[in-house]
Motif scaffolding. Structure first.
Motif, PDB file in Angstrom:
ATOM      1  N   GLY A  15      14.787   3.228   1.768  1.00 11.01           N
ATOM      2  CA  GLY A  15      15.398   4.424   2.427  1.00 11.01           C
ATOM      3  C   GLY A  15      15.581   4.884   1.231  1.00 11.01           C
ATOM      4  O   GLY A  15      16.117   6.522   0.654  1.00 11.01           O
ATOM      5  N   ASN A  16      15.643   4.557  -0.259  1.00 12.20           N
ATOM      6  CA  ASN A  16      16.467   5.274  -1.701  1.00 12.20           C
ATOM      7  C   ASN A  16      14.642   5.826  -1.703  1.00 12.20           C
ATOM      8  O   ASN A  16      15.500   7.080  -2.377  1.00 12.20           O
ATOM      9  CB  ASN A  16      16.926   3.596  -2.597  1.00 12.20           C
ATOM     10  N   ALA A  17      13.474   5.208  -1.570  1.00 15.38           N
ATOM     11  CA  ALA A  17      12.549   6.161  -2.398  1.00 15.38           C
ATOM     12  C   ALA A  17      12.007   7.104  -1.568  1.00 15.38           C
ATOM     13  O   ALA A  17      11.949   7.890  -2.210  1.00 15.38           O
ATOM     14  CB  ALA A  17      11.250   5.382  -2.265  1.00 15.38           C
ATOM     15  N   LEU A  18      12.635   7.423  -0.127  1.00 18.47           N
ATOM     16  CA  LEU A  18      12.649   8.477   0.593  1.00 18.47           C
ATOM     17  C   LEU A  18      13.624   9.875   0.478  1.00 18.47           C
ATOM     18  O   LEU A  18      14.199  10.108   1.384  1.00 18.47           O
ATOM     19  CB  LEU A  18      12.088   7.995   1.669  1.00 18.47           C
ATOM     20  N   ASP A  19      14.837   8.904  -0.411  1.00 20.81           N
ATOM     21  CA  ASP A  19      16.234  10.040  -0.428  1.00 20.81           C
ATOM     22  C   ASP A  19      16.422   9.721   1.026  1.00 20.81           C
ATOM     23  O   ASP A  19      17.225  11.127   1.377  1.00 20.81           O
ATOM     24  CB  ASP A  19      15.628  11.243  -0.737  1.00 20.81           C
ATOM     25  N   ALA A  20      16.133   9.295   1.582  1.00 17.22           N
ATOM     26  CA  ALA A  20      17.372   8.774   3.597  1.00 17.22           C
ATOM     27  C   ALA A  20      17.989  10.086   3.272  1.00 17.22           C
ATOM     28  O   ALA A  20      19.267   9.034   2.957  1.00 17.22           O
ATOM     29  CB  ALA A  20      16.815   7.676   3.792  1.00 17.22           C
ATOM     30  N   GLU A  21      18.726  10.130   4.609  1.00 17.19           N
ATOM     31  CA  GLU A  21      19.629  10.427   4.726  1.00 17.19           C
ATOM     32  C   GLU A  21      21.346   9.771   5.243  1.00 17.19           C
ATOM     33  O   GLU A  21      22.171   9.476   5.348  1.00 17.19           O
ATOM     34  CB  GLU A  21      20.019  12.160   5.438  1.00 17.19           C
TER      35      GLU A  21
ATOM     36  N   ASP B  94       0.529  -1.083  -0.322  1.00 15.19           N
ATOM     37  CA  ASP B  94      -0.140   0.170   0.432  1.00 15.19           C
ATOM     38  C   ASP B  94       0.913   1.157  -0.045  1.00 15.19           C
ATOM     39  O   ASP B  94       0.301   2.188  -0.357  1.00 15.19           O
ATOM     40  CB  ASP B  94      -0.707  -0.109   1.472  1.00 15.19           C
ATOM     41  N   ALA B  95       2.219   1.325   0.334  1.00 13.08           N
ATOM     42  CA  ALA B  95       2.802   2.277   0.124  1.00 13.08           C
ATOM     43  C   ALA B  95       3.825   2.745  -1.192  1.00 13.08           C
ATOM     44  O   ALA B  95       4.649   2.837  -0.786  1.00 13.08           O
ATOM     45  CB  ALA B  95       4.308   2.254   1.701  1.00 13.08           C
ATOM     46  N   GLY B  96       3.571   1.179  -2.265  1.00 17.35           N
ATOM     47  CA  GLY B  96       3.895   1.540  -2.854  1.00 17.35           C
ATOM     48  C   GLY B  96       4.868   0.971  -3.593  1.00 17.35           C
ATOM     49  O   GLY B  96       5.216   0.779  -4.313  1.00 17.35           O
ATOM     50  N   LEU B  97       5.173  -0.174  -2.559  1.00 14.19           N
ATOM     51  CA  LEU B  97       6.407  -1.396  -3.123  1.00 14.19           C
ATOM     52  C   LEU B  97       5.469  -2.492  -4.111  1.00 14.19           C
ATOM     53  O   LEU B  97       5.398  -3.439  -3.642  1.00 14.19           O
ATOM     54  CB  LEU B  97       6.577  -2.474  -2.177  1.00 14.19           C
ATOM     55  N   THR B  98       5.671  -2.034  -5.387  1.00 13.05           N
ATOM     56  CA  THR B  98       5.361  -2.964  -6.349  1.00 13.05           C
ATOM     57  C   THR B  98       6.499  -3.992  -6.853  1.00 13.05           C
ATOM     58  O   THR B  98       7.559  -3.371  -6.687  1.00 13.05           O
ATOM     59  CB  THR B  98       4.082  -2.588  -7.930  1.00 13.05           C
ATOM     60  N   THR B  99       5.969  -5.429  -7.296  1.00 13.48           N
ATOM     61  CA  THR B  99       7.376  -6.479  -7.665  1.00 13.48           C
ATOM     62  C   THR B  99       7.193  -7.130  -8.834  1.00 13.48           C
ATOM     63  O   THR B  99       6.290  -6.803  -9.196  1.00 13.48           O
ATOM     64  CB  THR B  99       8.052  -7.106  -6.442  1.00 13.48           C
ATOM     65  N   ASP B 100       7.980  -8.329  -9.183  1.00 18.31           N
ATOM     66  CA  ASP B 100       8.083  -8.682 -10.323  1.00 18.31           C
ATOM     67  C   ASP B 100       7.260  -9.587  -9.483  1.00 18.31           C
ATOM     68  O   ASP B 100       6.871  -9.793  -8.127  1.00 18.31           O
ATOM     69  CB  ASP B 100       9.479  -9.041 -10.731  1.00 18.31           C
ATOM     70  N   SER B 101       7.034 -11.134 -10.753  1.00 18.10           N
ATOM     71  CA  SER B 101       6.277 -11.968  -9.684  1.00 18.10           C
ATOM     72  C   SER B 101       6.626 -12.838  -9.585  1.00 18.10           C
ATOM     73  O   SER B 101       6.810 -14.515  -9.291  1.00 18.10           O
ATOM     74  CB  SER B 101       4.714 -12.863 -10.910  1.00 18.10           C
TER      75      SER B 101
ATOM     76  N   ARG C  50      12.036  -8.745  -7.200  1.00 25.18           N
ATOM     77  CA  ARG C  50      12.303  -7.653  -6.623  1.00 25.18           C
ATOM     78  C   ARG C  50      11.625  -6.595  -7.483  1.00 25.18           C
ATOM     79  O   ARG C  50      10.258  -6.977  -7.941  1.00 25.18           O
ATOM     80  CB  ARG C  50      13.432  -7.556  -8.133  1.00 25.18           C
ATOM     81  N   PRO C  51      11.903  -5.445  -6.495  1.00 26.04           N
ATOM     82  CA  PRO C  51      11.183  -4.593  -7.370  1.00 26.04           C
ATOM     83  C   PRO C  51      10.792  -3.818  -8.475  1.00 26.04           C
ATOM     84  O   PRO C  51      12.249  -3.934  -9.345  1.00 26.04           O
ATOM     85  CB  PRO C  51      11.872  -2.428  -6.040  1.00 26.04           C
ATOM     86  N   LEU C  52       9.610  -3.252  -8.838  1.00 27.23           N
ATOM     87  CA  LEU C  52       9.302  -2.819 -10.164  1.00 27.23           C
ATOM     88  C   LEU C  52      10.233  -1.456 -10.441  1.00 27.23           C
ATOM     89  O   LEU C  52      10.319  -0.405  -9.301  1.00 27.23           O
ATOM     90  CB  LEU C  52       8.222  -3.206 -10.683  1.00 27.23           C
ATOM     91  N   PRO C  53      10.494  -1.440 -11.299  1.00 25.74           N
ATOM     92  CA  PRO C  53      10.831   0.519 -11.823  1.00 25.74           C
ATOM     93  C   PRO C  53      10.742   1.105 -11.549  1.00 25.74           C
ATOM     94  O   PRO C  53      10.777   2.672 -10.216  1.00 25.74           O
ATOM     95  CB  PRO C  53      11.440   0.525 -12.682  1.00 25.74           C
TER      96      PRO C  53
ATOM     97  N   GLU D 173      10.510   3.132  -7.471  1.00 28.48           N
ATOM     98  CA  GLU D 173      10.360   4.102  -6.065  1.00 28.48           C
ATOM     99  C   GLU D 173       9.840   5.554  -6.239  1.00 28.48           C
ATOM    100  O   GLU D 173       9.565   5.650  -4.812  1.00 28.48           O
ATOM    101  CB  GLU D 173      12.404   4.357  -6.937  1.00 28.48           C
ATOM    102  N   GLN D 174       9.685   5.527  -7.115  1.00 27.79           N
ATOM    103  CA  GLN D 174       7.988   6.563  -7.742  1.00 27.79           C
ATOM    104  C   GLN D 174       7.430   6.662  -6.884  1.00 27.79           C
ATOM    105  O   GLN D 174       6.594   7.345  -5.351  1.00 27.79           O
ATOM    106  CB  GLN D 174       7.960   6.973  -8.576  1.00 27.79           C
ATOM    107  N   GLN D 175       6.741   5.536  -6.823  1.00 28.99           N
ATOM    108  CA  GLN D 175       5.321   5.013  -6.235  1.00 28.99           C
ATOM    109  C   GLN D 175       5.063   5.432  -5.232  1.00 28.99           C
ATOM    110  O   GLN D 175       4.726   6.214  -3.897  1.00 28.99           O
ATOM    111  CB  GLN D 175       4.898   4.024  -6.165  1.00 28.99           C
ATOM    112  N   ILE D 176       6.273   5.163  -4.127  1.00 28.50           N
ATOM    113  CA  ILE D 176       6.903   4.823  -2.648  1.00 28.50           C
ATOM    114  C   ILE D 176       7.006   6.349  -2.486  1.00 28.50           C
ATOM    115  O   ILE D 176       6.073   6.192  -1.110  1.00 28.50           O
ATOM    116  CB  ILE D 176       8.110   4.014  -2.013  1.00 28.50           C
ATOM    117  N   ALA D 177       7.228   7.240  -3.067  1.00 27.28           N
ATOM    118  CA  ALA D 177       8.056   8.411  -2.718  1.00 27.28           C
ATOM    119  C   ALA D 177       6.485   9.211  -2.509  1.00 27.28           C
ATOM    120  O   ALA D 177       6.303   9.507  -1.827  1.00 27.28           O
ATOM    121  CB  ALA D 177       9.035   9.466  -3.653  1.00 27.28           C
TER     122      ALA D 177
END
Ligand code: ADP
Ligand code: ASP
Ligand code: MG
Length: 439
Positions: free
Chosen positions: A203-209, A140-147, A153-156, A159-163
């Protein structure tokens, strides 16, 4: 500015640990934390057993329900928090019992309940102690993956969906580790121990420090402390070293964890939930300090060796291509490899089913398979400067009367791997640790 904190199974094992987690998060509210949680320790294993039991017609969720109710009660929370999910799980297991069949897709669905339950409990506790928080399933937070069930593994676009989903929300997001959902809407998992990977993805999707991996030891250590009690915490190491170490068996990090962090050069810090004040291990792109010859020693069990021998290899172009093609088609991951004029020896992880590959290759070569091997790996960027690591390692093993069957050193000279008998792995790691760390 934000930081992502991932808490592993032991860090959310019971009420006392979850209280500690809340204290850790509260102390970091100014850094806008997002939290990724594992299932309570042991729950994923338990779900796995329940799914397999269901195939034989037996369904009993009572012990699992009781475990979750106990945590909730001890935190002073209502058991109603867990009930809807437990009902869903019960229905799913009854379905499995009815059809007596468990597909990888259904198994992922069963496995997903551990994280979904614990994330709701943790978020409810945060709210109860005055930390504004909400529970959210990774999908629900946007983490879509392959099957690829069991190792998705996450789909390209993830990252944007999560952000887009999480960045505008107020309060601390408490997100399920380990799971996602494919584009058809089926729940997936990232592989056992995959919550570290989730931590890095968010962390990546949210541009974490910073991405913090909170676990039950003082960071990444010079060896698994269960094997070498004298092992020491490593203050700082490179992504490259951490990646090699995770891949070669250092359970403290999931092998894919480092990728999303490297992609945006986000520092990863591995910390101990039971000793939040200890500095843990910082994992970064490059380290200025002069490195020791060896950073860490690890081992991995369940390795299989395949020896492919053929006189026809001599002077033949394309033999290797044929060999790799066969492995590729059967989806067997080759790990280490050594060649001579007439033979190729390959190792693979996880006692994969090598029979179909062996059968296919038998038309062009003589093939033998040996199982129950271990890979002991010595990892360290310092091996580049210190030319005597290979010599010292082999001499140490010789002193233990251990004669490795396969020896490989990466061209980058940051790791040396030795394949030996499973029973030799612990004595080998201990002897190598004494040699390189004097402990
Ligand atoms: P979590 O549930 O927090 O994800 P894990 O059990 O997956 O924790 O990983 C932590 C464990 O990894 C430690 O308890 C330790 O026994 C093991 N481990 C293996 N190798 C190492 C290492 N090099 N450094 C630290 N811990 C290690
Ligand atoms: N709960 C999952 C497992 O036990 C994922 C994790 O803890 O990282 O494998
Ligand atoms: Mg783990």
């Amino acid at each position: 500015m934000t930081i992502v904190l991932k808490f592993g199974g032991t860090s959310v094992a019971d009420a006392a640990h979850i209280r500690e987690v809340a204290r850790i998060v509260r102390a970091r509210l100014d850094r806008k934390p997002a939290v990724v949680v594992s299932a309570h320790s042991g729950v994923t294993d338990q779900l796995d057993r329940m799914a397999r039991e269901a195939v034989t017609g037996n369904v009993s969720i009572a012990p699992l329900a009781e475990r979750h109710f106990t945590v909730l009660r001890e935190l002073g929370l209502s058991t109603d928090i867990a009930k809807p999910l437990l009902e869903q799980l019960d229905a799913l297991l009854r379905g499995i019992a009815l059809v007596r069949e468990l597909s990888p897709r259904t198994l992922d669905h069963v496995h997903s309940f551990g994280e979904r339950l614990s994330c709701r409990t943790v978020a409810a506790h945060f709210c109860a102690v005055g930390v504004d928080a909400f529970a959210i399933d990774a999908f629900d937070a946007g983490l879509t993956t392959d099957s690829n069930y069991g190792r998705a593994r996450p789909l390209p676009e993830a990252e944007q969906q999560i952000a887009k989903t999480l960045k505008p929300r107020k309060g601390v997001a408490v997100i399920t580790g380990y799971i996602g959902r494919d584009s058809e809407g089926y729940v997936t998992t990232l592989g056992r121990n995959g919550s570290d990977y989730s931590g890095a993805i968010f962390g990546n999707a949210l541009d974490a420090e910073e991405i913090q991996i909170w676990t039950d030891v003082d960071g990444v250590m010079t060896a698994d402390p269960r094997v070498v009690p004298q092992a020491r915490s490593i203050p700082v190491m490179t992504y490259e070293e951490a990646g090699e170490l995770a891949y070669y068996g250092g359970k403290v990090l999931h092998p894919a964890t480092i990728q999303p962090a490297v992609a945006k050069t986000i520092p990863v810090r591995v910390l101990n939930t039971r000793r939040p004040e200890s500095q843990g291990t910082l994992i970064v792109q490059s380290v200025a300090e002069e490195p020791a010859p060896v950073t860490s020693i690890t081992s991995r069990r369940g390795v299989a060796l395949m020896n492919v021998q053929s006189m026809r290899m001599l002077d033949q172009s394309g033999f290797m291509a044929r060999l790799f093609d066969t492995f590729g088609r059967h989806e067997i991951v080759i790990d280490h490899i050594a060649t001579s004029e007439v033979s190729v020896t390959l190792s693979t992880f996880g006692n994969a089913d090598l029979e179909p590959v062996a059968r296919e290759l038998s038309s062009i070569a003589e093939v033998t398979v040996e199982r129950n091997k271990s890979a002991v790996s010595i990892v360290g960027r310092g091996m580049r400067q210190h030319g005597d690591v290979v010599h010292r390692a082999l001499a140490t093993l010789h002193g233990e009367k251990i004669d490795p069957q396969l020896i490989t050193r990466s061209a980058l000279r940051t790791s040396l791997s030795l394949i030996l008998e499973e029973s030799e792995a612990t004595p080998a790691v201990r002897a190598l640790h004494r040699e390189f760390f004097k402990a």
